[in-house]
Design a protein around this motif. Sequence first.
Motif, PDB file in Angstrom:
ATOM      1  N   ILE A  35      59.254 100.773  -1.716  1.00  0.00           N
ATOM      2  CA  ILE A  35      59.732 102.092  -2.137  1.00  0.00           C
ATOM      3  C   ILE A  35      60.704 101.954  -3.306  1.00  0.00           C
ATOM      4  O   ILE A  35      60.640 102.714  -4.276  1.00  0.00           O
ATOM      5  CB  ILE A  35      60.383 102.837  -0.958  1.00  0.00           C
ATOM      6  N   ASP A  36      61.609 100.986  -3.226  1.00  0.00           N
ATOM      7  CA  ASP A  36      62.571 100.765  -4.305  1.00  0.00           C
ATOM      8  C   ASP A  36      61.871 100.414  -5.609  1.00  0.00           C
ATOM      9  O   ASP A  36      62.233 100.897  -6.686  1.00  0.00           O
ATOM     10  CB  ASP A  36      63.545  99.658  -3.896  1.00  0.00           C
ATOM     11  N   TYR A  37      60.853  99.576  -5.517  1.00  0.00           N
ATOM     12  CA  TYR A  37      60.113  99.161  -6.709  1.00  0.00           C
ATOM     13  C   TYR A  37      59.444 100.358  -7.395  1.00  0.00           C
ATOM     14  O   TYR A  37      59.546 100.536  -8.601  1.00  0.00           O
ATOM     15  CB  TYR A  37      59.075  98.109  -6.334  1.00  0.00           C
ATOM     16  N   TYR A  38      58.754 101.192  -6.617  1.00  0.00           N
ATOM     17  CA  TYR A  38      58.043 102.319  -7.215  1.00  0.00           C
ATOM     18  C   TYR A  38      58.976 103.463  -7.598  1.00  0.00           C
ATOM     19  O   TYR A  38      58.703 104.189  -8.556  1.00  0.00           O
ATOM     20  CB  TYR A  38      56.938 102.816  -6.287  1.00  0.00           C
ATOM     21  N   ALA A  39      60.084 103.635  -6.879  1.00  0.00           N
ATOM     22  CA  ALA A  39      61.019 104.709  -7.233  1.00  0.00           C
ATOM     23  C   ALA A  39      61.772 104.374  -8.518  1.00  0.00           C
ATOM     24  O   ALA A  39      62.155 105.275  -9.266  1.00  0.00           O
ATOM     25  CB  ALA A  39      61.998 104.942  -6.095  1.00  0.00           C
ATOM     26  N   ARG A  40      61.972 103.123  -8.811  1.00  0.00           N
ATOM     27  CA  ARG A  40      62.659 102.741 -10.054  1.00  0.00           C
ATOM     28  C   ARG A  40      61.830 103.099 -11.281  1.00  0.00           C
ATOM     29  O   ARG A  40      62.370 103.268 -12.356  1.00  0.00           O
ATOM     30  CB  ARG A  40      62.974 101.254 -10.055  1.00  0.00           C
ATOM     31  N   TYR A  42      60.559 105.862 -11.753  1.00  0.00           N
ATOM     32  CA  TYR A  42      60.913 107.240 -12.081  1.00  0.00           C
ATOM     33  C   TYR A  42      62.386 107.377 -12.453  1.00  0.00           C
ATOM     34  O   TYR A  42      62.927 108.463 -12.471  1.00  0.00           O
ATOM     35  CB  TYR A  42      60.605 108.157 -10.892  1.00  0.00           C
ATOM     36  N   GLY A  44      64.965 105.754 -10.824  1.00  0.00           N
ATOM     37  CA  GLY A  44      65.810 105.255  -9.762  1.00  0.00           C
ATOM     38  C   GLY A  44      66.694 106.281  -9.092  1.00  0.00           C
ATOM     39  O   GLY A  44      67.327 106.000  -8.089  1.00  0.00           O
ATOM     40  N   GLU A  45      66.769 107.499  -9.625  1.00  0.00           N
ATOM     41  CA  GLU A  45      67.655 108.490  -9.019  1.00  0.00           C
ATOM     42  C   GLU A  45      67.097 109.046  -7.707  1.00  0.00           C
ATOM     43  O   GLU A  45      67.821 109.638  -6.925  1.00  0.00           O
ATOM     44  CB  GLU A  45      67.958 109.645  -9.981  1.00  0.00           C
ATOM     45  N   TYR A  46      65.819 108.833  -7.456  1.00  0.00           N
ATOM     46  CA  TYR A  46      65.211 109.336  -6.217  1.00  0.00           C
ATOM     47  C   TYR A  46      65.217 108.302  -5.100  1.00  0.00           C
ATOM     48  O   TYR A  46      64.821 108.604  -3.976  1.00  0.00           O
ATOM     49  CB  TYR A  46      63.774 109.773  -6.479  1.00  0.00           C
ATOM     50  N   THR A  47      65.677 107.108  -5.371  1.00  0.00           N
ATOM     51  CA  THR A  47      65.623 106.032  -4.387  1.00  0.00           C
ATOM     52  C   THR A  47      66.424 106.378  -3.138  1.00  0.00           C
ATOM     53  O   THR A  47      65.927 106.265  -2.022  1.00  0.00           O
ATOM     54  CB  THR A  47      66.142 104.723  -4.996  1.00  0.00           C
ATOM     55  N   ILE A  50      64.766 109.207  -1.136  1.00  0.00           N
ATOM     56  CA  ILE A  50      63.586 108.750  -0.403  1.00  0.00           C
ATOM     57  C   ILE A  50      64.000 107.921   0.801  1.00  0.00           C
ATOM     58  O   ILE A  50      63.454 108.081   1.899  1.00  0.00           O
ATOM     59  CB  ILE A  50      62.650 107.952  -1.338  1.00  0.00           C
TER      60      ILE A  50
END
Length: 95
Positions: A35-40, A42, A44-47, A50
């Motif tokens: 999740i951290d890898y894919y949210a970064r 965008y 990283g503000e959504y990490t 999520i």
Amino acid sequence: MGLLANMGLVLAMVVVGGIGTVTGPILGTIVFRVIDYYARGYGGEYTVLIFALLMLVMMLLARDGITGIIERVKGRLFGRRQRWAAAAPATNSGK
């Protein structure tokens, strides 16, 4: 403050993966890292959002974590077959 945040992240990984098993925290770590890898990607503000939503869903719906979900699915898929196989030889073989 960074140490406290890391401790919270480790606790979240354990809860999401499943407390009381060896594979639970490993699965929780894999889920959080993916999740951290894919949210970064965008920004990283959504990490954190999520992670918080995942924790909330897991605590409300799956208290045993990912390993508990896997065990329930395995029990439903393979438990019935074992019961049927065990019930089949018990037919009137005493005569």
